[in-house]
Enzyme design. Sequence first.
Site, PDB file in Angstrom:
ATOM      1  N   ASP A  23      63.834  95.256   0.160  1.00 52.78           N
ATOM      2  CA  ASP A  23      62.290  95.600   0.058  1.00 52.78           C
ATOM      3  C   ASP A  23      61.534  95.064   1.398  1.00 52.78           C
ATOM      4  O   ASP A  23      62.350  94.238   1.918  1.00 52.78           O
ATOM      5  CB  ASP A  23      61.897  95.325  -1.214  1.00 52.78           C
ATOM      6  CG  ASP A  23      60.387  96.067  -1.518  1.00 52.78           C
ATOM      7  OD1 ASP A  23      60.006  96.690  -0.822  1.00 52.78           O
ATOM      8  OD2 ASP A  23      60.083  96.152  -2.985  1.00 52.78           O
TER       9      ASP A  23
HETATM   10  C1  BGC Z   1      57.163  98.073  -2.268  1.00 51.42           C
HETATM   11  C2  BGC Z   1      58.071  99.167  -2.097  1.00 51.42           C
HETATM   12  C3  BGC Z   1      57.784 100.045  -1.133  1.00 51.42           C
HETATM   13  C4  BGC Z   1      57.807  99.224   0.043  1.00 51.42           C
HETATM   14  C5  BGC Z   1      57.542 100.311   1.566  1.00 51.42           C
HETATM   15  C6  BGC Z   1      56.917  97.345  -0.752  1.00 51.42           C
HETATM   16  O1  BGC Z   1      56.156  96.555  -0.750  1.00 51.42           O
HETATM   17  O2  BGC Z   1      57.679  96.843  -3.134  1.00 51.42           O
HETATM   18  O3  BGC Z   1      58.181  99.712  -3.392  1.00 51.42           O
HETATM   19  O4  BGC Z   1      59.071 101.227  -1.343  1.00 51.42           O
HETATM   20  O5  BGC Z   1      56.810  98.433   0.079  1.00 51.42           O
HETATM   21  O6  BGC Z   1      56.370 100.907   1.203  1.00 51.42           O
END
Ligand code: BGC
Length: 763
Positions: A281
Amino acid sequence: MLCLLACTALTLASTTHAQAKPELLGNRTAFIDDLLGQMTVDEKIGQLRLVSIAPDMPAKKLADELAAGRVGGTFNSVTRADNRPLQDGAMRSRLKIPLFFAYDVIHGHRTTFPIGLGLASSWDLDVVATAMRTAAEEAAADGIDMTFAPMVDISRDPRWGRTSEGFGEDPYLVSRIAEVSVRSLQGQQTPIAGNRVMAAVKHFALYGAVEGGRDYNVVNMDPQRMFNDYLPPYKAAVDAGAGAVMVALNSINGTPATSNVWLLQDLLRKQWGFKGLTVSDHGAITELVNHGVAHDETEAAQLAIKAGTDMSMADQVYLGQLPGLLKSGRVQPRELDDAVREILGAKYDMGLFHDPYLRIGRADGDPAEVNAESRLHRAAARTVAQQSMVLLENRNATLPLKKSGTVALVGPLADSHIDMLGSWSGSGVDKQTVTVRQGLQAALEGRAKLVYARGANITEDKHIVDYLNFLNWDDPEVVQDKRSPQAMIDEAVRAARGADVVVAAVGESRGMSHESSSRTQLSLPENQLALLKALKATGKPLVLVLMNGRPLDLNWARENASAILETWYTGLEGGNAIADILLGEVNPSGKLPITFPRSVGQIPSYYNHARLGRPFTEGKPGNYTSQYFEEPNGPLYPFGYGLSYTEFSLSGVTVSQPTMKAGGRVEASVTVKNTGRRAGATVVQLYIRDEAASVVRPVKELKDFRKLTLQPGEEKRVSFTIDAKALQFYNAKLDQVAEPGQFQVQVGLDSKQVKTASFTLLD
Ligand code: BGC
């Protein structure tokens, strides 16, 4: 023969792309091994980078990085015209390894569908499939290859803002939705067809169980709960063929998911047989230092790659640290190769080695206007939204509304385009949404009068408004009406007095149910409640149209509103779909995918809780049972609950035989009748309870469901096949077993009011 032709065509099409031998393109393993053999260490490390297209990555810098082969994929660029030059850059690199383009297409892309909780409320897998397939087609048409979806985190704590993104609290329902989502996003072809995208299921794992509902917090959980309740949806997505897995930001029993060898290797790859790509993530590898498991970024990179986090999203740690780690021998070349192999494999599976421009297409085919109306799927958005709402109350048959007289429409969410979009709006454009005001206006035109008054802001708490406007929006979203709260209420009350019925669209702005939007309260903001109380005092029937991304505390509303329609966030066509329900063009059929607790103090409140030595039983004295003494116990609205404009009865629950042999089956049947005066759909729910097992088991667990439409007076016999799989659970040794003994079958139209039968599983 078909394959022969297709393979030849693909091979021919590929000759100008990656430097691997085109004749190998038909053989995934050989192709990737050959390419890997040609890569320098720097090129390999470059592949591990997933770069966010953001101001900190200016075009010139990115172009250089691409030409040097230092980027594996990007996210957040969402048009063919934007992605093409980036892919051109990758094609100028030594090995011409294509980039992939990812994006958060969570509940729609250009066409915004209802949020996860709404989709799950349909209890209709075809409805979910329509939303996901449409989202994939639209994303692919914008040059996107991968979506960070489905989000299948089980949530039992509505304080957590990301409850909105998921599909609720139940392992079975969420698992079925996980499967259908993956299949609809990716389609059935290998490599994935040009009109579909790869699914990266997230957040692996257990992110929905963060302590106190505080985002990014720790998860501590016993293994049986993990395996029985929280892991099944991820496993279902993997079994359905998800090409990628996004690793969660949280730690699990003391080890961050990103550096968790047990999670990413033993469980995901060895036990579940996952063969795809793992993506961290956002910034999660660097955060290993914050978690306190790595001294510095060097150690963070070492831990993450050794655990099996293949790709690093939005941080530079692999790029900066892996060269040194490899030189010093702290990371083995084989460990780097394993990660690169997965990335190349994912690109192969996305069809990008066959054609790097598979989804980007040629410039002369680009849409003249990316936001053109013609690119939207309004009919699908409206149908899906109609199915995603839950009728919670309907006293004196207040709904459907009469199409005559005067309707007063009030509330901060009655005419708010941006909030129709919900938490992850993809590339949805707020102005294109239909608000409740627009939907009702169009539906009542020439038949009844609609008067509108805003009545209240979302909240009068400046601190909260500032916070919400500071989230990651381009423009402030919570725009305050500068009038005093009382002036707004007075205007709304005047409108109500002159009307036959009041419709109040209240709840949370979309930012209140979002990443980084944990709440301590589930109540409506005070000023909105004050508005509702003033409206109630007019004596006019009061219909609440709720918009929110989590279960709310509805105690006042339940006692005082004439009708309550839970709409969640309904997306592009929300206002029309809401009008369809309010005016009875469509009979509501949604059921709650998550329990509504009575108060924050009763969290967690979920239907499939464990059996107890001293359970609380409704209607019996509570002392020395497991309960709270100052208020009624149990859910305000249970899992699986939802009303219709007609009524249904259930009768004659039977099982086909009193015993089930190991490896055998039992049919459970029930008669469902539409006893009301309108056609309508309902969801028959099958729950099973293991009467005595080697470990404590839940009071009940959903094992199957059927949604069916019945005409007035019509009845149908519905049958469910129960096999040993439905009786299995993970025991104390984490073996998946079905233990002989008695099982109770519970059939209901919600999880609480059930009719029962039983059978015995033989040795
Ligand atoms: C979130 C994810 C997301 C990623 C990209 C993160 O902060 O937890 O769910 O896919 O950002 O945008």
